[in-house]
Design a protein around this motif. Structure first.
Motif, short mmCIF file in Angstrom:
data_model
loop_
_atom_site.label_atom_id
_atom_site.label_comp_id
_atom_site.label_asym_id
_atom_site.label_seq_id
_atom_site.Cartn_x
_atom_site.Cartn_y
_atom_site.Cartn_z
N MET A 1 0.81 -1.19 0.00
CA MET A 1 0.00 0.00 0.00
C MET A 1 0.86 1.27 0.00
N LEU A 2 1.91 1.31 0.81
CA LEU A 2 2.77 2.49 0.84
C LEU A 2 3.50 2.70 -0.47
N ALA A 3 3.78 1.61 -1.20
CA ALA A 3 4.39 1.74 -2.52
C ALA A 3 3.44 2.47 -3.47
N LYS A 4 2.15 2.23 -3.33
CA LYS A 4 1.16 2.93 -4.16
C LYS A 4 1.12 4.42 -3.80
N VAL A 5 1.26 4.73 -2.52
CA VAL A 5 1.31 6.12 -2.10
C VAL A 5 2.51 6.81 -2.74
N ALA A 6 3.66 6.18 -2.68
CA ALA A 6 4.87 6.75 -3.29
C ALA A 6 4.68 6.93 -4.79
N ASP A 7 4.12 5.94 -5.46
CA ASP A 7 3.88 6.04 -6.91
C ASP A 7 2.91 7.17 -7.24
N THR A 8 1.88 7.32 -6.43
CA THR A 8 0.88 8.36 -6.68
C THR A 8 1.49 9.75 -6.58
N TYR A 9 2.28 9.99 -5.54
CA TYR A 9 2.90 11.31 -5.41
C TYR A 9 3.95 11.54 -6.48
N ALA A 10 4.64 10.51 -6.90
CA ALA A 10 5.60 10.64 -8.00
C ALA A 10 4.88 11.02 -9.29
N THR A 11 3.75 10.40 -9.54
CA THR A 11 2.96 10.71 -10.74
C THR A 11 2.45 12.15 -10.69
N LEU A 12 1.91 12.56 -9.54
CA LEU A 12 1.42 13.93 -9.40
C LEU A 12 2.55 14.95 -9.58
N ALA A 13 3.68 14.68 -8.98
CA ALA A 13 4.81 15.61 -9.04
C ALA A 13 5.40 15.72 -10.44
N ALA A 14 5.23 14.70 -11.25
CA ALA A 14 5.78 14.71 -12.61
C ALA A 14 5.00 15.64 -13.55
N GLU A 15 3.83 16.04 -13.16
CA GLU A 15 3.03 16.94 -14.01
C GLU A 15 3.72 18.30 -14.12
N GLN A 16 3.77 18.82 -15.33
CA GLN A 16 4.43 20.11 -15.56
C GLN A 16 3.67 21.27 -14.91
N ALA A 17 2.39 21.35 -15.17
CA ALA A 17 1.57 22.45 -14.65
C ALA A 17 0.75 21.92 -13.49
N ARG A 18 1.27 22.09 -12.30
CA ARG A 18 0.58 21.58 -11.12
C ARG A 18 0.74 22.55 -9.96
N PRO A 19 -0.19 22.50 -9.04
CA PRO A 19 -0.03 23.32 -7.83
C PRO A 19 1.01 22.67 -6.91
N LYS A 20 1.47 23.43 -5.96
CA LYS A 20 2.32 22.86 -4.93
C LYS A 20 1.49 21.87 -4.12
N ILE A 21 2.12 20.81 -3.66
CA ILE A 21 1.42 19.77 -2.91
C ILE A 21 1.85 19.80 -1.45
N LEU A 22 0.86 19.92 -0.58
CA LEU A 22 1.06 19.83 0.86
C LEU A 22 0.24 18.63 1.34
N VAL A 23 0.92 17.63 1.87
CA VAL A 23 0.24 16.43 2.37
C VAL A 23 -0.02 16.63 3.85
N ALA A 24 -1.29 16.57 4.24
CA ALA A 24 -1.68 16.79 5.63
C ALA A 24 -2.12 15.49 6.27
N SER A 25 -1.62 15.25 7.46
CA SER A 25 -1.99 14.07 8.23
C SER A 25 -2.37 14.52 9.63
N TYR A 26 -3.54 14.10 10.07
CA TYR A 26 -4.02 14.49 11.39
C TYR A 26 -4.22 13.27 12.27
N PHE A 27 -4.32 13.51 13.55
CA PHE A 27 -4.80 12.54 14.52
C PHE A 27 -3.90 11.36 14.80
N ASP A 28 -2.63 11.49 14.71
CA ASP A 28 -1.76 10.42 15.20
C ASP A 28 -0.43 10.44 14.48
N ARG A 29 0.41 9.52 14.87
CA ARG A 29 1.73 9.40 14.26
C ARG A 29 1.60 8.66 12.93
#
Length: 154
Positions: free
Chosen positions: A1-29
């Protein structure tokens, strides 16, 4: 599952015209997800550093920090009505400044979990009222922490 997370952010970051990405995590470690997100090609992370999530500090240190990213540091607990221990929060922020390119002080989550303003509670014993921190007071705590630590961004 974490490999899919890494792949997803890599795909999003590869886009030329994209907003900055801030990943937010709440409620625990984040546990095992922290190293994945710390190395993800995103511009920032928003993490909880209250209660059990204080372990996120150790997790960031273990991965060598995120010097290339902005960190939104949730050091004021947005999930309860108690006033923050500003000494503990300031200590956490000081450590985080060493681990990140930029640190913003914040609540650990949205303040929708707490009432609006303790000063509106006119029937409280003044001593007890001093222990409480509702949304407006939590915002004051955030401002106070920012002013006390010049290494923390606004």
């Amino acid at each position: 599952m974490l490999a899919k997370v890494a792949d997803t952010y890599a795909t999003l970051a590869a886009e030329q015209a994209r907003p900055k990405i801030l990943v937010a995590s709440y409620f625990d470690r984040l546990g095992d997800a922290l190293p994945v997100l710390a190395s993800a090609p995103v511009e920032g992370l928003a993490l909880d550093f209250t209660n059990a999530a204080a372990a996120n500090l150790d997790g960031l240190a273990a991965v060598g920090g995120i010097q290339d990213k902005r960190l939104v540091a949730g050091v004021v607990n947005g999930r309860n009505i108690w006033a923050a221990d500003l000494t503990v929060a300031l200590s956490t922020l000081s450590a985080l400044v060493e681990l990140s390119g930029s640190v913003d002080v914040a609540a650990s989550c949205s303040l929708l979990h707490v009432p609006l303003d303790v000063t509106l509670e006119t029937d409280l014993d003044p001593e007890i009222a001093g222990w409480l921190s509702f949304a407006r007071q939590k915002l004051d705590e955030i401002v106070t922490l920012r002013r006390r630590d010049p290494g923390v961004a606004t």
